[in-house]
Every structure is written in C-alpha cells, then in structure tokens.
Motif scaffolding. Sequence first.
Motif, mmCIF file in Angstrom:
data_model
loop_
_atom_site.group_PDB
_atom_site.id
_atom_site.type_symbol
_atom_site.label_atom_id
_atom_site.label_comp_id
_atom_site.label_asym_id
_atom_site.label_seq_id
_atom_site.Cartn_x
_atom_site.Cartn_y
_atom_site.Cartn_z
ATOM 1 N N ASP A 47 0.823 -1.206 0.000
ATOM 2 C CA ASP A 47 0.000 0.000 0.000
ATOM 3 C C ASP A 47 0.860 1.260 0.000
ATOM 4 O O ASP A 47 0.567 2.231 -0.702
ATOM 5 C CB ASP A 47 -0.932 -0.019 1.215
ATOM 6 N N ARG A 106 3.083 1.838 -3.627
ATOM 7 C CA ARG A 106 2.377 1.626 -4.885
ATOM 8 C C ARG A 106 3.145 2.209 -6.072
ATOM 9 O O ARG A 106 3.259 1.592 -7.127
ATOM 10 C CB ARG A 106 0.994 2.273 -4.830
ATOM 11 N N ASN A 159 -1.942 -1.493 -12.111
ATOM 12 C CA ASN A 159 -2.385 -0.147 -11.763
ATOM 13 C C ASN A 159 -2.866 -0.161 -10.318
ATOM 14 O O ASN A 159 -2.762 -1.180 -9.622
ATOM 15 C CB ASN A 159 -3.489 0.333 -12.713
ATOM 16 N N SER A 160 -3.379 0.961 -9.850
ATOM 17 C CA SER A 160 -3.780 1.033 -8.447
ATOM 18 C C SER A 160 -4.894 0.042 -8.122
ATOM 19 O O SER A 160 -4.910 -0.565 -7.048
ATOM 20 C CB SER A 160 -4.242 2.456 -8.102
ATOM 21 N N LYS A 161 -5.806 -0.156 -9.083
ATOM 22 C CA LYS A 161 -6.880 -1.126 -8.865
ATOM 23 C C LYS A 161 -6.317 -2.540 -8.747
ATOM 24 O O LYS A 161 -6.760 -3.331 -7.904
ATOM 25 C CB LYS A 161 -7.883 -1.053 -10.019
ATOM 26 N N LYS A 162 -5.328 -2.865 -9.576
ATOM 27 C CA LYS A 162 -4.709 -4.183 -9.510
ATOM 28 C C LYS A 162 -3.992 -4.369 -8.164
ATOM 29 O O LYS A 162 -4.033 -5.454 -7.572
ATOM 30 C CB LYS A 162 -3.732 -4.348 -10.670
ATOM 31 N N ASP A 193 -4.859 -2.910 -5.364
ATOM 32 C CA ASP A 193 -5.937 -3.140 -4.389
ATOM 33 C C ASP A 193 -6.326 -4.618 -4.375
ATOM 34 O O ASP A 193 -6.588 -5.190 -3.313
ATOM 35 C CB ASP A 193 -7.173 -2.301 -4.750
ATOM 36 N N GLY A 194 -6.366 -5.229 -5.564
ATOM 37 C CA GLY A 194 -6.698 -6.652 -5.655
ATOM 38 C C GLY A 194 -5.647 -7.529 -5.006
ATOM 39 O O GLY A 194 -5.971 -8.532 -4.357
ATOM 40 N N GLN A 237 -6.147 -7.225 -1.295
ATOM 41 C CA GLN A 237 -7.350 -7.966 -0.899
ATOM 42 C C GLN A 237 -7.084 -9.464 -0.874
ATOM 43 O O GLN A 237 -7.560 -10.176 0.025
ATOM 44 C CB GLN A 237 -8.497 -7.651 -1.860
ATOM 45 N N ASP A 251 0.428 -10.177 -10.500
ATOM 46 C CA ASP A 251 -0.415 -10.517 -9.359
ATOM 47 C C ASP A 251 -0.235 -11.970 -8.932
ATOM 48 O O ASP A 251 -0.455 -12.316 -7.770
ATOM 49 C CB ASP A 251 -1.897 -10.211 -9.626
ATOM 50 N N LYS A 287 -13.579 -11.071 -19.934
ATOM 51 C CA LYS A 287 -12.122 -10.965 -19.880
ATOM 52 C C LYS A 287 -11.541 -11.981 -20.855
ATOM 53 O O LYS A 287 -11.405 -13.157 -20.539
ATOM 54 C CB LYS A 287 -11.600 -11.218 -18.462
#
Length: 399
Positions: A21, A24, A52-55, A57-58, A61, A107, A232
């Motif tokens: 976090d 990033r 990216n930031s969304k990735k 976040d994943g 999570q 990821d 996807k």
Amino acid sequence: MKLLETDIKNKVLNSMMVILDENREDLIVANKKDLEAFKKEDQAMYDRLIVNSKKIDGMIQAIKEVEAQEDPVNQVISNNVLENGLKIVNKTAPFGTIMIIYESRPDVTVEASVLAFKANSKILLKGGKEAIHSNTVLVNFWHKALKENNLPIDYVQLLNMDRVATQKFLKNPTEKLDLIVPRGGEKLIAFVKEHAKCPVLISGRGNNFLYVDENADWQMSLKVILNAKMDKISACNALDKILINRKIKNYNEKLHELQRVLSDNNIDILVDEKINEVLINETLIQEDAIWYEEFLSMKCCIGEVETPKEAIRKINKYSGGHSASIITSNDKTALDFMQQVDSAAVYQNASTRFTDGGKMGVGAELAISTDKLHHRGPLGLKQLVTNKYYMFGDGQIRE
C-alpha cells in the motif's frame, strides 16, 4: 521445514499489505518499464501484465483473504485407534518447496507467495521475462516483510533464468523441489513434464465450451455467451466454443441473432459445415485442430449438434478440461451433461467466468488445476498441502 505459528505467518502478511500500500508508486513505475519493453502482438498477455492502483488493491485484498483463512497446516484429517492400542492420526502437512512457472501476471507473484507462505512452504517464482521489473519489486517487498518479522528471505525466491537455464534447473535443482506448477500453454507444460524430477500439477489450457440445449432459454443463452466470451478475453475461463442443438425452436432465426450479437461486439466467428449452411458468410472451419485451440482473443467457434450426447462427446474430445456450461431448463439433461463432461468445473445456466478461486469461495488461488491428482479446480490455501500420518504406540509390534 519447521512449522511456523499461525500468528507469525499472519504478521508477515500484514507487513506485506502495508508495504504494498505504501509503495504503490514504486511498483507502478517498475511495471511501466515492463509495459514499455513489451511487444504488443499478444494483447492477452499485455493485458495480464498491466499493474495499476486497482490491480494493487486486488493484490492487497488477496493477501487479506488468505490471512483471514484458517491455517491449512497440521489440521487433523482422521483419528483412529487400532485394537492393539496404536493411535493413528492423519494430518495436513506442507509440501516443502513449490516452484511455479508463469507468464506476464505480476499478481501471481503475490498470490502464489502468500498461499505458499501461509501453507508453510517455500515458493520459487519463475515469472516471464516480460514482467521482470514488476516481479523484482514485488519479491523485494516480500523480503522486506519477512525481515521485519525476523524470518529468512528464502521463503520467497525469484528465479531469473532463460529456457536453457530453466531446463538445467529442472533436471538438477539446487534444492529439493516437492511440487512444480506450470501455468501456461501446452508447450510449457510439456517442457516441464519432460524435464522435471518431482510431481507436476497441471494448470492447463482453457478452451471452454458452452452447449445450448433444445430446451434452453434463448435470451439467457445470449447473455451468458456474451459474458463468458467478453468479460475478460485473456482469462483461462473465457469461452471459445459454442455448440447449438439443431432441434431448438426457430433454429435458423436464433443462429442469425447469435451472429448479429457476436458481430456487433466485434467477435470473429468461425463455423462448422452445418452452421455454414445457415450463416453462409462466416469463415468455415477448415482444420480439426481449431477445435483444440484456446483463443484468448475476440474469436469463437459455433458448431451444430443433434443431441446432448453429441455435445458431451465433442467437449470431452476437444476441450482443455477446464470449464463447460450447458444452457437448459431440463434439469435431468443438465445433470447428465455435468456428470459426463470431463472438466474441472461444469455449469448449468451460468457463465464459465466463475471458475475462479475468489468467485468460488476458495479465495486466492495458485492455479486452476486441470489435473486429477492431487486436486482439481482452483488450487487455494486448503489445497496447497499434502498429508502425513502420525503413529503413536507403546511398544506395539506387527505379528
């Protein structure tokens, strides 16, 4: 390997979440180098490479979900006492050292590592050269998290080797390997199986089929087909092949509607000879090999079948054994289909896109196994262990 307490494992995971976090930008900058160096001929691989930031976040999570799961190690599977008093306890146990070979997806570097670590195993990460900058930063994050908790950094190792070096490593590894998981195409899997000296768990190709039965809700069929194909395209659970029962009411009209829906969404269509009699302007499938192919692109095949049995035979012959779906209101037909189709996940009236650890309640996954030993389907935390028998006696001998 020494078994780590659950508390210390979870502390490492907490450290990793904070590090991810707070850093990033470092990861995104490294990923930008990978993206700039990548030749974009393979759009699916390029899409999987992006961070990216969304990735991120994943990724966080995924770690959080694994932290919340029960420790899979040292769990009692069975507990029996023989007539002679010998106590036999079967418990889950770590594999030891797991190697994963994969392409493009940073990821996976996070998910594979968090699963292996909580399952008390070391992980050797052989990522693709296209993600080297991203993976290096992520492994450095893991090493920082391990150091913060006074643990050795060799729990997570990045292997930067070319094909020749990988072959040599598989034949003569520098440390004992207990399991190898190749995530990729058939060439990669064949390469690993040829050279590996330890068990190999196959995460095979998708090439997923959907069969529209004569008793299908047609509008549901269209909705599910579009989701499975387009949600996807780079996913192994994406749809590639559509089989239509010729006995469905208004067969020709429905085929033309399917053609319009797919074409309006820029999906290239290939058809067999029977479908070509109706959709005369579409590309005719010339070679049988196309039915074996996983596309990972905006392309699909449409074929005609006369019975559910014919659909089952075709799926079992050509598919990758990953996912298959039937659209029908006849529950008996659906159950027969689901029992007889030889795939890791089978569906009635739903998209194949749900074959995913997170969507199936498994959580983060190391891979989707299309093997039958030792596990099939999403390889999550609970599945990333082997077992060991503990025998407690007081002098028993076998007579």
